[in-house]
Design an enzyme around this catalytic site. Structure first.
Site, PDB file in Angstrom:
ATOM      1  N   ASP A  87      -2.611  -0.933   9.938  1.00 27.19           N
ATOM      2  CA  ASP A  87      -3.073  -1.010   8.554  1.00 27.19           C
ATOM      3  C   ASP A  87      -3.860  -2.281   8.251  1.00 27.19           C
ATOM      4  O   ASP A  87      -4.365  -2.439   7.136  1.00 27.19           O
ATOM      5  CB  ASP A  87      -1.886  -0.941   7.585  1.00 27.19           C
ATOM      6  CG  ASP A  87      -1.178   0.405   7.621  1.00 27.19           C
ATOM      7  OD1 ASP A  87      -1.842   1.416   7.911  1.00 27.19           O
ATOM      8  OD2 ASP A  87       0.034   0.443   7.345  1.00 27.19           O
ATOM      9  N   SER A 133       1.629  -5.888   7.851  1.00 22.78           N
ATOM     10  CA  SER A 133       0.180  -5.851   8.083  1.00 22.78           C
ATOM     11  C   SER A 133      -0.563  -6.587   6.981  1.00 22.78           C
ATOM     12  O   SER A 133      -1.531  -7.319   7.233  1.00 22.78           O
ATOM     13  CB  SER A 133      -0.301  -4.400   8.157  1.00 22.78           C
ATOM     14  OG  SER A 133       0.268  -3.720   9.251  1.00 22.78           O
ATOM     15  N   SER A 134      -0.123  -6.387   5.742  1.00 22.98           N
ATOM     16  CA  SER A 134      -0.737  -7.077   4.613  1.00 22.98           C
ATOM     17  C   SER A 134      -0.566  -8.586   4.740  1.00 22.98           C
ATOM     18  O   SER A 134      -1.517  -9.362   4.521  1.00 22.98           O
ATOM     19  CB  SER A 134      -0.119  -6.591   3.306  1.00 22.98           C
ATOM     20  OG  SER A 134      -0.640  -7.296   2.195  1.00 22.98           O
ATOM     21  N   PRO A 138       9.617  -4.491   0.677  1.00 21.67           N
ATOM     22  CA  PRO A 138      10.668  -4.252   1.675  1.00 21.67           C
ATOM     23  C   PRO A 138      10.065  -3.921   3.035  1.00 21.67           C
ATOM     24  O   PRO A 138       8.990  -3.326   3.131  1.00 21.67           O
ATOM     25  CB  PRO A 138      11.437  -3.062   1.093  1.00 21.67           C
ATOM     26  CG  PRO A 138      10.479  -2.380   0.181  1.00 21.67           C
ATOM     27  CD  PRO A 138       9.594  -3.456  -0.381  1.00 21.67           C
ATOM     28  N   SER A 139      10.756  -4.338   4.092  1.00 26.41           N
ATOM     29  CA  SER A 139      10.261  -4.093   5.446  1.00 26.41           C
ATOM     30  C   SER A 139      10.661  -2.704   5.921  1.00 26.41           C
ATOM     31  O   SER A 139      11.610  -2.111   5.411  1.00 26.41           O
ATOM     32  CB  SER A 139      10.801  -5.156   6.406  1.00 26.41           C
ATOM     33  OG  SER A 139      12.210  -5.152   6.416  1.00 26.41           O
ATOM     34  N   GLN A 140       9.920  -2.199   6.907  1.00 24.41           N
ATOM     35  CA  GLN A 140      10.153  -0.873   7.491  1.00 24.41           C
ATOM     36  C   GLN A 140      10.300   0.186   6.403  1.00 24.41           C
ATOM     37  O   GLN A 140      11.215   1.001   6.423  1.00 24.41           O
ATOM     38  CB  GLN A 140      11.383  -0.906   8.399  1.00 24.41           C
ATOM     39  CG  GLN A 140      11.196  -1.774   9.629  1.00 24.41           C
ATOM     40  CD  GLN A 140      12.338  -1.672  10.614  1.00 24.41           C
ATOM     41  OE1 GLN A 140      13.479  -1.425  10.248  1.00 24.41           O
ATOM     42  NE2 GLN A 140      12.026  -1.845  11.889  1.00 24.41           N
ATOM     43  N   ALA A 141       9.337   0.150   5.472  1.00 19.98           N
ATOM     44  CA  ALA A 141       9.384   1.062   4.328  1.00 19.98           C
ATOM     45  C   ALA A 141       8.147   1.938   4.225  1.00 19.98           C
ATOM     46  O   ALA A 141       8.105   2.856   3.412  1.00 19.98           O
ATOM     47  CB  ALA A 141       9.553   0.259   3.032  1.00 19.98           C
ATOM     48  N   GLY A 142       7.108   1.643   5.019  1.00 22.55           N
ATOM     49  CA  GLY A 142       5.863   2.390   4.893  1.00 22.55           C
ATOM     50  C   GLY A 142       4.944   1.839   3.825  1.00 22.55           C
ATOM     51  O   GLY A 142       3.973   2.491   3.441  1.00 22.55           O
ATOM     52  N   LYS A 189       0.848  -1.200   0.000  1.00 19.95           N
ATOM     53  CA  LYS A 189       0.000   0.000   0.000  1.00 19.95           C
ATOM     54  C   LYS A 189       0.871   1.232   0.000  1.00 19.95           C
ATOM     55  O   LYS A 189       2.071   1.199   0.319  1.00 19.95           O
ATOM     56  CB  LYS A 189      -0.942   0.019   1.202  1.00 19.95           C
ATOM     57  CG  LYS A 189      -0.249   0.062   2.572  1.00 19.95           C
ATOM     58  CD  LYS A 189       0.190   1.457   3.037  1.00 19.95           C
ATOM     59  CE  LYS A 189       0.830   1.438   4.411  1.00 19.95           C
ATOM     60  NZ  LYS A 189       1.407   2.742   4.806  1.00 19.95           N
ATOM     61  N   GLY A 196       3.466  -1.259   4.197  1.00 18.53           N
ATOM     62  CA  GLY A 196       2.468  -2.105   4.844  1.00 18.53           C
ATOM     63  C   GLY A 196       2.679  -3.597   4.697  1.00 18.53           C
ATOM     64  O   GLY A 196       1.729  -4.367   4.871  1.00 18.53           O
TER      65      GLY A 196
END
Length: 290
Positions: A135, A102-103, A93-97, A9, A99
């Site tokens: 999210d 959460s997805s 990618p993780s810690q990227a904003g 997202k 989601g």
């Protein structure tokens, strides 16, 4: 065994209004899903517990992972006899904003309920999802939506607005550093908070004009661009060239919206800017709004 798509997202708008007494933050966001994401294969296992495997060695596969956390929360509410193996093919990618966690959790829960052909009341499902992450409720139905509260209140846009956004080309990119959501929130102060009434007026104006540029404000942008000069430089260059670009969520991932008439040239320009700033190994993908 069945494989499920787990979409990324972006936040076209993310305004933090104030910190609540319970420690959470009241927010408003315009959030959209993308046709880029991860894949999760789910199969029933003879093991006595749920198992997670991932092709990315940096992703924790224990109880820290939101998939297993979500399954524990689901089992607290719903009687499920079987246990499952989740195989996660990671692209977000993780810690990227974007989601990803959460997805993944929402997709896993919906996938399990589909496999065992079990329906639970939507109100109960949303309560479970809201306990996993901010999210998660959005990813239950990742169409363009307004997200409010602490991320637990989701109101999809009407069909006209959803159709206008559907298929919009988006470039998503990320430098080789990450920003934890907790640290990003910790860095907020009152000067970063945005009045809720002004935010709702902005969303209403977008609903009339369908111009995404009217939305693009993120409460985290000022702090993060001040701390990470390369982010500020890239985003300023792209916006100066009339390519609407912004940090997504709490970063460090960003996105650019491409115009229909000049998408190919803009794609190449954005890619060159990203690689000049962050190196050739920076994450970079083209996607479309769902």
């Amino acid at each position: 065994m069945k494989t499920f798509f787990s979409p990324a997202k972006i936040n076209l708008l993310l305004n933090i209004h104030h910190k609540r007494d319970d420690g959470y933050h009241d927010l408003s966001s315009v959030i959209v899903g993308l046709d880029f994401g991860d894949l999760i294969t789910i199969e029933i296992t003879s093991d006595s517990k749920d198992i997670l495997a991932c092709d990315d060695p940096n992703i924790p596969c224990d109880e820290q992972n939101l998939i297993l956390k979500g399954m524990n929360l689901l089992r607290n509410e719903v009687q499920i006899e079987d246990h499952f193996k989740f195989t996660l093919k990671k692209r977000i990618p993780s810690q990227a904003g974007f989601g990803g966690g959460s997805s993944n959790a929402t997709t896993a829960i919906n996938g399990v309920l589909s496999l065992i052909e079990k329906n639970i009341p939507e109100k109960k499902l949303y309560r479970i999802l809201s306990l996993i992450g901010a999210d998660c409720c959005f990813f239950h139905n990742p169409i363009p939506s307004i997200m409010t509260g602490i991320g637990d209140c989701i109101e999809p846009f009407n069909s006209t607005i959803c159709e206008s956004l559907k298929g919009q080309k988006v470039l998503i990119f990320k430098p080789d550093f990450s920003i934890s959501t907790a640290n990003a929130y910790h860095g907020l102060n009152e000067s970063n908070f945005i009045n809720k009434d002004l935010t709702l007026e902005k969303i209403d104006s977008f609903s009339q004009s369908l111009d995404c540029k009217q939305l693009m404000i993120n409460s985290f942008s000022e702090n993060l661009q001040h701390k990470y000069i390369a982010l500020r430089t890239v985003l300023k260059t792209l916006n100066d060239h009339d390519i609407p670009s912004m940090i997504s969520g709490s970063g460090s991932g960003c996105f650019s919206l491409l115009s229909k008439g000049n998408a190919n040239n803009q794609h190449n320009f954005v890619k060159d800017c990203v690689q000049d700033a962050f190196g050739e190994n920076a994450f970079f993908e083209e996607a479309h709004i769902l």
